[in-house]
Enzyme design. Structure first.
Site, mmCIF file in Angstrom:
data_model
loop_
_atom_site.group_PDB
_atom_site.id
_atom_site.type_symbol
_atom_site.label_atom_id
_atom_site.label_comp_id
_atom_site.label_asym_id
_atom_site.label_seq_id
_atom_site.Cartn_x
_atom_site.Cartn_y
_atom_site.Cartn_z
ATOM 1 N N SER A 156 0.855 -1.179 0.000
ATOM 2 C CA SER A 156 0.000 0.000 0.000
ATOM 3 C C SER A 156 0.891 1.229 0.000
ATOM 4 C CB SER A 156 -0.898 0.010 1.236
ATOM 5 O OG SER A 156 -1.604 1.245 1.341
ATOM 6 N N TYR A 167 -2.509 0.076 10.382
ATOM 7 C CA TYR A 167 -2.474 -0.351 8.988
ATOM 8 C C TYR A 167 -1.125 -0.013 8.366
ATOM 9 C CZ TYR A 167 -3.931 -1.020 4.138
ATOM 10 O OH TYR A 167 -4.035 -1.442 2.837
#
Length: 268
Positions: A156, A167
């Protein structure tokens, strides 16, 4: 050093008298980027093993992609469970005899509120970081022994630009793992690539108030990386600018990420 491509796997298979259709294990295949990637790769005639927790959705997808049942296999899998991971590998070998490509796509985030208020924020690390590492451990021996294979980790941009503590921790960690593994495997015939999406439309980003393309752009990037392995691909391309800004002008990046990305993604 140029990394081997999936075309090279087909060539080596042909010389060994085996199937020339590379076998791909794809986790998180039932929705979002995984679903789009499954459809893209099926259209390109790969043999696919679809892994996700939602078995009913996987079965429907497998029938959609391959009504004959000979080229696409659905294996309900909890990637955080060792027994489930080993069963995924076992059934892949039972059906196809080999694993040429592992795509670690399964991922979660803290969907609502702040991660520190979540009852189990560490599940993000278990799914996004621990599970890919453990799956690589299971498939790597055969790839090294054979001298061919490809590990594709779906990272990501949040692994370059921190946006959510838990995250981003998982994706920064996955990026570090990917870089280290790639260097450890140079010269072995096993390629390692990282595909780093920005925000795309998926279940994970359903509440985000940001302009986002569909997951098909990531699926196409994954398919291209299989043919032409690269260290890292950031898509959509605009996020390359944000990643660069985070390195060269972190103060400006702080303001941009805090006000625009975090505010619109997490609603605060």
């Amino acid at each position: 050093m140029t990394q081997p491509s999936v075309r090279a796997f087909a060539t080596s298979s042909r010389s060994a008298g085996e199937s020339v259709r590379p076998v791909i294990v794809l986790t998180g295949a039932s929705s979002g980027i995984g679903l789009a990637t499954a459809r893209e790769l099926a259209a390109r005639n790969y043999a696919l093993v679809l892994a996700a927790r939602r078995g009913d959705q996987l079965d429907r997808l497998a029938r959609e992609l391959d009504p004959s049942g000979s080229r696409v296999l659905a294996v309900p899998t909890d990637v955080t469970d060792d027994t489930s991971r080993r069963e995924l590998v076992r059934r892949t070998h039972e059906q196809f005899g080999r694993i040429d490509v592992l795509i670690n796509n399964a991922g979660v985030t803290v969907e609502h509120g702040r991660w520190w208020d979540d009852p189990d924020p560490l599940r993000v690390l278990r799914v996004n970081l621990e599970a890919p590492i453990e799956l690589v451990r299971l498939v790597l021996p055969e790839m090294r022994r054979r001298g061919s294979g490809h590990i594709v980790n779906i990272g990501s941009v949040a692994g370059r630009v921190g946006t959510n503590g838990m995250y981003s921790a998982s994706k920064f960690g996955l990026r570090g793992f990917n870089d280290g593994l790639r260097r450890e495997l140079l010269g072995t015939g096993v390629a390692v690539s990282l595909v780093s999406p920005g925000f795309v439309r998926s279940e994970m980003t359903a509440s985000a108030r940001l302009p986002m393309p569909g997951p098909h752009v990531i699926a196409q990037a994954v398919a291209e990386v299989l043919l032409r392995p690269r260290r890292e691909v950031i898509v959509p391309r605009v996020y390359r600018v944000i990643a660069l800004l985070s390195s060269v002008a972190p103060g400006l990046a702080d303001q941009l990420v805090s006000r625009v990305i975090i505010g619109r993604r997490y609603g605060s």
